[in-house]
Write a protein that holds these residues in place. Structure first.
Motif, short mmCIF file in Angstrom:
data_model
loop_
_atom_site.label_atom_id
_atom_site.label_comp_id
_atom_site.label_asym_id
_atom_site.label_seq_id
_atom_site.Cartn_x
_atom_site.Cartn_y
_atom_site.Cartn_z
N GLY B 365 0.81 -1.21 0.00
CA GLY B 365 0.00 0.00 0.00
C GLY B 365 0.84 1.25 0.00
N HIS B 366 1.99 1.19 -0.70
CA HIS B 366 2.88 2.35 -0.64
C HIS B 366 2.28 3.55 -1.34
N ALA B 367 1.32 3.32 -2.25
CA ALA B 367 0.68 4.44 -2.95
C ALA B 367 -0.01 5.37 -1.98
N MET B 420 -0.32 -7.23 4.21
CA MET B 420 -1.78 -7.12 4.23
C MET B 420 -2.23 -5.87 4.95
N LEU B 421 -1.53 -5.57 6.04
CA LEU B 421 -1.91 -4.40 6.83
C LEU B 421 -1.64 -3.12 6.05
N THR B 422 -0.50 -3.06 5.35
CA THR B 422 -0.21 -1.85 4.57
C THR B 422 -1.29 -1.67 3.50
N GLN B 427 -6.09 1.29 1.58
CA GLN B 427 -7.51 1.34 1.21
C GLN B 427 -8.26 2.37 2.06
N ILE B 428 -7.86 2.47 3.31
CA ILE B 428 -8.49 3.46 4.19
C ILE B 428 -8.19 4.87 3.69
N ALA B 429 -6.92 5.10 3.33
CA ALA B 429 -6.55 6.42 2.81
C ALA B 429 -7.32 6.72 1.53
N MET B 539 -3.99 6.84 -4.93
CA MET B 539 -3.71 5.98 -3.78
C MET B 539 -4.25 4.58 -3.97
N ALA B 540 -4.81 4.30 -5.15
CA ALA B 540 -5.48 3.01 -5.33
C ALA B 540 -4.46 1.87 -5.43
#
Lengths: 236, 632, 265
Positions: B365-367, B420-422, B427-429, B539-540
């Motif tokens: 989730g680095h985006a 998974m957590l990242t 997704q929250i962001a 951020m997707a």
């Protein structure tokens, strides 16, 4: 009588390291053979290669006359080779009974048929903790459980990788008795060992491996008599 | 008040059922195959679409038509699972974790385009279930009977799974394989068959979850990724590998959603995040989870030696920089735009590499931090009326602060749990940017984020981007070889030893996580001014995967790899997008092929070739020696 | 309990480590129940016992990996009970692990440098090149364990016995008062075992370090320990010289056996 296990010209690699370099030896039915050598000499790799867990690059492995190199581990297990790994590797979250049931295979002609009850007669400790999870057992009990689990597959040949490693001396003595009892049942056993005292007590013959090459094969009595060989390869 | 609580509780329980079906499938598959199946949300989506087609075709009004359709849909998805397992996964069980994840993400992309081609872009409104169309009156509230049915299905499936795993031989074998699959094979169990059956079973559960959801909501092309990120949250909260944990977590998340919508309709996801945070602080491996046993097996391969660049490498870097600096003199304008984008992506990839390579923390989730940097810049311009310079300085701090907060949780986990957590955080962001329309403009984004007057020309902005990005990349490099960078590598190589020589591993990783987020934020802020606008898509998930691909393509173990990877990948994908309408399918297929053909990565593939050559060399030597020895 | 005082211990010296009434349970299983002992400076003390006797649990309570339910750990007069491993290290406890724990992406020297950096200046500097720090001190430590020649090699490619030496050098980097070694010779050839333990004993005597180690090889235990402590089912059943412990009937019954297969004479 033809050999039960016949290995010749076996080569195996881990990455770029050439671990086995043309390993060859044979063992007969009902025999206990000790594969001896230092750490990293290739004892475990030889066993894993027989079991199909390390793919041999070259060479032949015959079991009961049948070529088995390159087969899948589960196929090799099904034709009657049982494997007891060095680090025990019991299923720690499964109970004793469940551990045994994973190893269970149909009866095989010409070899003893093992049931949990027969195994509990051999390992009385296990019988007293049928529902205990494997992870809550002591090291010695775990070692007994791995052997029992393998026997549930009714093997003709058992590969025992360093059965005495890391066990208390008093448990090692028990282990020696167990191996002799299994031999009494007509089982053939290939065991890897560093401990000459232990091997001397249980094995009929010995093979010494050093840097992936077999340096000696002979009876245990011959090895005991040959001080030069022992000093050179076993450094005791 | 009381009846409201009751209704919302029931609502939450009903939505928990599908979530549970998907999450438990994910969990079971992971347990045995050690693969986190990114495509599990896609299987759920396929379940919904296939269910829709079958139910429509069989006749939605008859009980047999509806339930037959739902059951058949689950079965078909299970068969699709078999195809995926046999064609793809079976070939990559030995590959590194990240490559496996990438391959399943390739499957996500492929299924997206397959679904688009088969069912079109329009939402498919589901039929109501015959026999469950009515309401019951509960405390003066009308409550749909179908919801009650769903509520019952959750515990029913849980009981069924319990029976299956505890009381059948298949279940015992699955539990044994979860702990040591090699040993199971050595005991005579056909491991391939077991793996395929487990994957099919998990896929079937996801398919059933999707089909059962039809009467509640329409089948859409977005349900795959929204489901997978929720399923990840459920699995992390419940504990990877625990089916009961998955149920508890699904209920918890379902109820939170139901009440969150009443209380804070805009930020329900933040609420979920808060709960997850609390759970992870109290129980790092989830409600019912245990410390992963896989790591203790010592299967991890030794990391290769990392050396600072020699003179030749430094020279090559300098030459590359000079070439880039000279580029505007010779290249046409449109190419300059591409180059600007590439330079920004190189920093983005380098920032991810910093935490992934030396840090050993793979982020999916680095985006999020790239996007937060972009939004930081845009918000500063829009709401504070700031010009470019202060906005560029402000923006990375927004990303960095998010890095501090999210990183605090992430460093408590490792490996796939962390990944998974990242992803869940990203997704929250993303959802915040998407849902908080008043602040962010939602889907329409924020327009008019233009650079200052002096940097408006393409050439000037290119130089600005090049200067900032090159400086940041060099700085990241310096950090890799500093005491901090060494401590970071130490924590990756051997956390036990690192703690035993007085280093706080978690804090070191936390700092590195924050630095990586900050650097990604700089790239994002530049990107905002480059494009003149920001959108939630920044951020997707696909953007996070872009960064991962750049790093993996270039090689995780080298410091300069990600930069090369960024140029190679960004250049390629742009061409691909221009060429075909189904670019997702093409991209997904190339990822899958790449992983299947080079299961050890490009560098690993090269090493394997060399190994083989070495061996045949040795054979040659043996043969010659034998020949000479054999001579009389 | 047989408490035979070893001849060397008669020269009364101060205990570096005192464990008092340590206890730890895991979900109702009493892994360690009320164990007390001490280790003096410059002494080698072996902790032996059957598998599951509580040796590793005991070790982890001393090293900070586990928090005891009861009892205290005192290092040179200071209570360190329940402190985190990294704090315990700072107070002067070096540790080696059963499975060698080194940094494979670093050279042998860098492994030692890492420990020295942590000890001397901390790890928070993000700019200064780490390779140039404490080179001489690192090489001196490597020379002490005979690894100076291999300083530039990667830890990932070392032979097993050499890795153990590197670990020893890393454990010595903070000039420890106490060295905890968990099965230091596991997986080594018999000759290597003797060499490593002789080296450890020499360094311990030189630097006046107290050494506590667990071990399964009785040859190593009887050749290299000043004192032997025996645990069984979480309790201490013997504490004395190697000879006294070897003769102890209870120890023979639960652990040593007849000596037929162990090489014990």
């Amino acid at each position: 009588m033809s050999a039960l296990l016949e290995i010749s010209g076996l080569d195996a690699y881990y990455g770029r390291a050439h671990i086995l370099q043309g390993v060859g030896f044979g063992m007969g039915r009902g025999e206990v053979l000790a594969l001896m050598g230092r750490n990293g000499a290739g004892k475990s790799t030889t066993m894993k290669a027989v079991m199909g867990l390390v793919p041999p690059a070259r060479g032949e492995i015959r079991f009961d006359g049948q070529r088995i190199e390159g087969r899948e581990p589960f196929e090799i297990a099904r034709i009657g080779i049982g494997y007891v790994p060095e680090e025990r590797r019991i299923f720690s979250e499964l109970s004793v009974m469940e551990n045994l049931s994973v190893g269970q295979r149909p009866p095989r002609e010409g070899v003893p048929h093992w049931t949990p009850e027969r195994l509990f007669a051999l390992f009385p400790n296990l019988g007293r903790m049928r529902d205990r999870p494997g992870g809550a057992m002591s090291g010695g009990e775990q070692q007994m459980l791995t052997i029992a689990r393998t026997l549930m597959g009714n093997p003709r040949l058992v590969l025992l990788d360093e059965p005495s490693e890391g066990l208390a001396p008093v448990i090692v003595e028990e282990m020696a008795k167990t191996i002799l009892a299994l031999k009494g049942e007509g089982l053939s056993i290939l065991l890897s060992e560093q401990n000459l005292h232990f091997a001397g007590n249980v094995a009929d013959r010995a093979a010494i491996i050093e840097k992936g090459i077999i340096r000696f094969t002979g009876t245990m009595a011959e090895l005991k008599a040959d001080e030069a060989i022992r000093a050179q390869y076993l450094s005791v | 008040m009381f009846d409201l609580i009751l209704t919302q509780t029931l609502n939450g329980l009903a939505s928990a059922s599908s979530l549970f079906l998907v999450a438990s499938g994910l969990s079971i598959i992971f347990g045995v195959t050690r693969i986190v199946n990114f495509a599990h949300g896609s299987l759920y989506m396929l379940g919904a679409y296939i269910g829709w087609t079958l139910v429509t075709w069989l006749g939605p009004t008859s009980g047999l038509g509806f339930w037959g359709g739902v059951g058949l849909a689950a079965l078909l998805v299970a068969i699709i699972g078999v195809v995926i397992e046999v064609a793809i996964l079976r070939r990559i069980y030995q590959a590194p974790e990240l490559f496996q994840l990438l391959a399943t993400f390739g499957v996500v992309l492929m299924i997206q385009d397959i679904a688009l081609a088969t069912w079109g872009a329009e939402d498919k409104l589901g039929p109501r279930a015959p026999g469950f169309k009515s309401f019951v009156i509960l405390f003066d509230n009308r409550f749909p009977t179908y919801e009650l049915l769903l509520i019952a299905i959750g515990p029913l499936v849980l009981a069924l799974l319990w029976f299956l795993f505890q009381k059948t031989r298949w279940g015992t074998l699955v539990r044994a394989a979860t702990q040591d699959r090699e040993m199971v094979a050595a005991l005579g169990v056909n491991q391939r068959l077991l793996f395929t059956s487990v994957f099919a079973f998990g896929a079937g559960l996801a398919g059933l979850g999707g089909a059962l959801q039809l009467p509640r909501e329409a089948a859409t092309l977005h349900m795959d990724l929204s489901m997978i990120s929720e399923a990840f949250v459920v699995v992390v909260v419940g504990g990877l590998g625990s089916v009961t944990g998955a149920y508890l977590a699904a209920v918890l998340i379902g109820i939170l959603h139901a009440f969150g919508i009443l209380i804070f309709p805009k930020i329900t996801l933040v609420l979920v995040f808060l709960v997850m945070a609390v759970v992870l602080v109290v129980k790092p491996y989830g409600l019912m989870g245990r410390r992963p046993v896989g790591a203790a097996r010592g299967t991890a391969t030794a990391e290769p030696l990392l050396r600072p660049a020699d003179r030749a490498a430094k020279l090559a870097g300098l030459v590359a920089l000079i070439l880039l600096a000279a580029a505007p003199l010779v290249t046409p304008d449109y190419l300059l735009l591409t180059l600007t984008e590439l330079v920004i992506f190189a920093l983005f990839a380098a920032s991810l590499h910093f935490m992934m390579g030396p840090g050993g923390m793979a982020s999916f989730g680095h985006a999020a931090y790239f996007g937060l940097g972009a939004y930081g810049a845009a918000l500063a311009v829009k709401w504070l009326g700031a010009p470019m310079e202060p906005a560029l300085i402000f923006a990375p701090f927004l990303a960095g602060i998010a890095g501090v907060v999210f990183g605090w949780f992430c460093v408590r986990l490792s490996g796939v749990y962390l990944a998974m957590l990242t992803l869940a955080f990203a997704q929250i962001a993303w959802a915040t940017a998407f849902q908080w329309v008043e602040l962010t403009g939602g889907d329409n984004g924020i327009l008019g984020v233009w650079p200052s007057h002096w940097a408006v020309s393409k050439t000037a902005f290119y130089y600005l981007a090049l200067a900032i990005c090159a400086a940041c990349v060099v700085l990241l490099r310096v950090m890799v070889f500093s005491p901090l960078g060494y401590a970071l590598r130490a924590a990756r190589d051997n956390p036990l030893r690192t703690e035993a020589i007085g280093i706080d591993t978690m804090r070191v990783q936390w700092v590195a996580f924050t630095i990586a987020a900050f650097a990604a934020g700089i790239a994002g802020a530049l990107f905002a001014f480059f494009k003149g606008s920001v959108f939630p898509t920044y951020m997707a998930i696909p953007r996070s995967v872009d960064a991962l691909l750049m790093v993996l393509l270039g090689g995780v173990q080298t410091v300069s790899g990600p930069i090369v990877g960024a140029f190679a990948y960004a250049g390629l994908s742009e061409q691909l997008m221009k060429m075909t309408m189904y670019w997702r399918f093409t991209l997904g297929l190339s990822i899958v092929l790449l992983v299947v053909l080079f299961p050890r990565g490009l560098v690993g593939g090269f090493l394997a070739l060399r190994e083989r050559r070495d061996r045949s060399d040795k054979d040659g030597a043996v043969v010659t020696r034998l020949a000479t020895e054999g001579a009389p | 309990m047989s408490a035979v005082v070893s001849p060397r211990a008669a020269v009364a010296d101060e205990a570096v480590l005192v464990a008092r009434d340590l206890a730890k349970s895991f979900g109702g299983v009493h892994a360690v129940q009320g164990v007390s002992f001490s280790v003096e400076a410059g002494r080698m003390v072996a902790l032996i016992g059957p598998n599951g006797a509580g040796k590793t649990t005991c070790f982890n309570m001393l090293g900070g990996q586990l928090k005891p339910d009861r009892g205290e750990v005192i290092l040179a007069g200071q209570a360190i009970t329940g402190l985190k491993p990294r704090r315990v290290w700072r107070l002067g406890v070096g540790r080696t692990f059963q499975i060698t724990a080194t940094f494979t992406s670093m050279t042998v020297r860098e492994n030692v440098q890492m420990a020295l950096i942590s000890q001397e200046d901390g790890v928070w500097n993000p700019f200064r090149p780490a390779r140039t720090r404490h080179v001489a001190a690192a090489d001196a430590l490597l020379a002490q364990v005979g690894m100076r020649e291999q300083a530039e090699r990667a830890c990932g490619v070392l032979a097993y016995g050499d890795l153990k030496r590197v670990e020893l050098a890393v454990a010595l980097a903070n000039r420890p008062k106490l060295l905890l070694m968990d099965e230091p010779t596991a997986g080594m050839a018999p000759r290597e075992r003797v060499e490593l333990m002789a080296l450890t004993a020499r360094i311990a005597a030189q630097e006046q370090i107290a050494v506590l180690f667990t071990e399964h090889d009785m040859d190593v235990v009887f050749a290299h320990s000043d004192r032997v402590i025996v645990l069984d089912r979480g309790r201490l059943i013997a504490d004395g010289t190697a000879e006294a412990v070897r003769q102890d009937p209870q120890v023979r019954a639960v652990y040593l056996g007849s000596g037929a297969t162990s090489g014990g004479h």
